[in-house]
Design an enzyme around this catalytic site. Structure first.
Site, short mmCIF file in Angstrom:
data_model
loop_
_atom_site.label_atom_id
_atom_site.label_comp_id
_atom_site.label_asym_id
_atom_site.label_seq_id
_atom_site.Cartn_x
_atom_site.Cartn_y
_atom_site.Cartn_z
CG LEU A 42 -2.28 -0.56 1.18
CD1 LEU A 42 -2.96 -0.42 2.54
CD2 LEU A 42 -3.13 0.10 0.11
CG ASP A 43 0.98 4.02 -3.27
OD1 ASP A 43 1.81 3.12 -3.51
OD2 ASP A 43 0.30 4.58 -4.15
#
Length: 320
Positions: A42-43
């Site tokens: 996930l960013d």
């Protein structure tokens, strides 16, 4: 309990501001485990579901990362940013007051299916060993090849502000791994001719893991302090996204040694198994033993793949 014996998956609600690697490092330290790994980056700026594999469960991470992803997102029209979200520098502003709600919902519905997408610079994709977002922070932009993605479902949750310069639409999307929702929002704005950026995003699920059961890092720490961390650990079979084949007690040792099993060692299995199909081998007492591949052994050099009497299953990843 020896914390180093933790084997399973914990459903983490990743906070914004931490990278997926940061979350794994924190849990490795907090739970005192040697092996830990996440199952789909996930960013850093995005919150949401991040299953983390612990101990022997790290062996299943490669299979879990293939699962579909679920997101809730908000797209705001009338502005383009260099990061395709609300945190970047504004590149273009345009009055989107003339945009019709039906135009947007129609365009969103047509996203369903297979598409080509260029990953954004502010993503965790690697370029020559470095994350793109690391390069973006240094003002470096590199060429990115388009990737094939699949949008399985799009459902509009609510629309607001239509008739104003910056209307917004919130929607849920079910998509394949590697899909960047910020780029979906940006591309949607380009197609509609008014520009757009992603103004909100949370990952609500990945595979069988949902945000309703996800735990914050604070909750995990509290559970650990109470000595109840095993209650938060999910078993391997919950994570492996393949059909289950139940095996006899006599099959456990051969499987853990990497030996194949035949029909006589099966308690139950799906009605229709295919050549080269991946399955998970489970014993009622020992739990999930391995990921294995289905084969049909030829008789007299011929096999149509339908004779279950010739079936055997070969472990390819053992969890013992």
């Amino acid at each position: 309990m020896n914390s180093n014996e933790i084997n399973g998956i914990i459903n983490v609600l990743k906070p914004p501001g931490m990278s997926s690697h940061d979350v794994v490092a924190h849990l490795r330290w907090r739970l005192k485990v040697k092996k830990a790994g996440h199952t789909g980056t996930l960013d850093p700026g995005v919150a949401g579901v991040l299953p983390v594999c612990l101990g022997k469960a790290t062996k299943v991470a490669e299979y879990m990362s293939e699962d579909h992803k679920l997101y809730r997102a908000e797209v705001t029209f009338g502005r383009v940013t260099d990061t395709q979200d609300g945190f970047g520098e504004t590149l273009q502003v345009q009055d989107a007051a003339s945009l019709e709600q039906t135009e947007v919902t129609h365009m969103l519905s047509h996203l369903v299916g297979e598409n080509q997408q260029v990953p954004p610079m502010v993503s965790a994709v690697k370029h020559k060993g470095r994350r793109l977002y690391e390069l973006a922070r240094q003002g470096i932009e590199v060429h990115r090849e388009p990737r094939t993605i699949t949008i399985h479902e799009v459902n509009v949750i609510k629309c607001s502000g239509f008739g104003s310069p910056s209307p917004m639409v919130m929607f849920d999307v079910k998509c394949s791994k590697g899909t960047y929702v910020r780029t979906l929002c940006h591309d949607l704005g380009q197609k509609l001719g008014c520009g757009a950026f992603m103004s909100f995003l949370v990952r609500t699920g990945t595979g069988s893991f949902h945000i309703s059961q996800a735990l914050t890092l604070e909750e995990i720490s509290h559970i650990y302090e109470l000595g109840q961390i095993q209650n938060a650990i999910l078993p391997l079979d919950r994570a492996v996204p393949f059909e289950a084949v139940l095996v006899t007690d006599q099959a456990v040792s051969p499987i853990l040694h990497g030996n194949r099993v035949d029909l006589s060692k099966l308690v139950s299995s799906p009605d229709k198994l295919r050549e080269n199909q991946l399955v998970k081998l489970i014993n009622q007492q020992a739990g999930c033993l391995a990921v294995a591949k289905v084969h049909f052994e030829p008789t007299d050099g011929l096999s149509d793949g339908n004779d279950r009497g010739r079936l055997f299953i070969q472990p390819v990843k053992v969890f013992g």
